[in-house]
Design a protein around this motif. Sequence first.
Motif, PDB file in Angstrom:
ATOM      1  N   CYS A  98      29.867  95.467  58.065  1.00  0.00           N
ATOM      2  CA  CYS A  98      30.398  96.513  57.186  1.00  0.00           C
ATOM      3  C   CYS A  98      31.667  97.141  57.788  1.00  0.00           C
ATOM      4  O   CYS A  98      31.940  96.986  58.980  1.00  0.00           O
ATOM      5  CB  CYS A  98      29.336  97.573  56.913  1.00  0.00           C
ATOM      6  SG  CYS A  98      28.897  98.606  58.331  1.00  0.00           S
TER       7      CYS A  98
ATOM      8  N   PRO B 298      29.991  90.398  53.383  1.00  0.00           N
ATOM      9  CA  PRO B 298      30.814  91.375  52.667  1.00  0.00           C
ATOM     10  C   PRO B 298      31.316  90.781  51.363  1.00  0.00           C
ATOM     11  O   PRO B 298      31.678  89.597  51.305  1.00  0.00           O
ATOM     12  CB  PRO B 298      31.969  91.646  53.637  1.00  0.00           C
ATOM     13  CG  PRO B 298      31.476  91.170  54.971  1.00  0.00           C
ATOM     14  CD  PRO B 298      30.558  90.024  54.678  1.00  0.00           C
TER      15      PRO B 298
ATOM     16  N   ASP C  12      28.175  95.367  49.599  1.00  0.00           N
ATOM     17  CA  ASP C  12      28.147  94.382  50.673  1.00  0.00           C
ATOM     18  C   ASP C  12      26.708  93.939  50.887  1.00  0.00           C
ATOM     19  O   ASP C  12      25.759  94.699  50.681  1.00  0.00           O
ATOM     20  CB  ASP C  12      28.722  94.978  51.961  1.00  0.00           C
ATOM     21  CG  ASP C  12      30.229  95.135  51.882  1.00  0.00           C
ATOM     22  OD1 ASP C  12      30.864  94.345  51.161  1.00  0.00           O
ATOM     23  OD2 ASP C  12      30.762  96.047  52.536  1.00  0.00           O
TER      24      ASP C  12
END
Length: 275
Positions: free
Chosen positions: A169, A228, A236
């Motif tokens: 992330c 992602p 995501d």
Amino acid sequence: MRKRSLANSDSSPAPEADRQFVTALSRGLEVLRCFRPRDRMGLSNRELAERTGLPNSTVSRLTYTLLQTGYLLYDEQTGRYRIGVPALSLGFACLGSMPIREAAKEHMQRLADYAGDGVQVALGARDDHTVTYLACARSEQGMMSLQLGVGSRISLARSAMGRAYIAGCPPEERAEILETLALHHGPERWPGILEGIKDAERQIAEKGFYGNYGDWHEGVHSIAVPFPTPGDANPDLALNLGGPAPFLTRERMENDLAPKLLEVANALRLHAIQV
């Protein structure tokens, strides 16, 4: 639309200072989020207050409103609430809005069949300090090892899928996640958990995947990769393969199944770009 509302980021004011933020709505949604598949008998106002940290009086008003709108059902004999049918429609609307989920199913099933008995392949996204399964596949023949399905929530901090998600992330979200998890797990448990999260980041940077061998659950081996997705309106994700340790040896996971899980992720990334 942003993928994640970062309460602690410089660009996002705290909810109590944000004039657009409706606190009552937020609290009502927190009540709905308390319910888990294992809560078959429902939850009382007292249990909801414990899970949300809200005063009993506030919870009583929220459950009354949710009951009147059909999002909760009430059992007078037990004094407990259960999720109503309208809440289910929200879940299906969420799943239906993710084309990548449908594209993933065939790839995931093929890998699960190849991996064999007791192995599950799953696709998940973050939900606060947990990861929620959005799709899963098991071998069509053989035993069922992991009793998890769509909607199941597992630990963001300790599971292979959760740690892979954190590794993949954006930095701002990762910082927010770590701060939230540190508070959730407490000072005694957090240092060990943080080391596991950092190990996942190292493994993914070096190999592209993360191997979790019994750290989530004893006797369960898992590998996971972050996924992602493009666009702010798409959450995501992370992909995971796991099952019984005796069947999924570290050698087989690292040398055989991990490359195939990476192939699935790469195929889905190509699909996401083309859509």
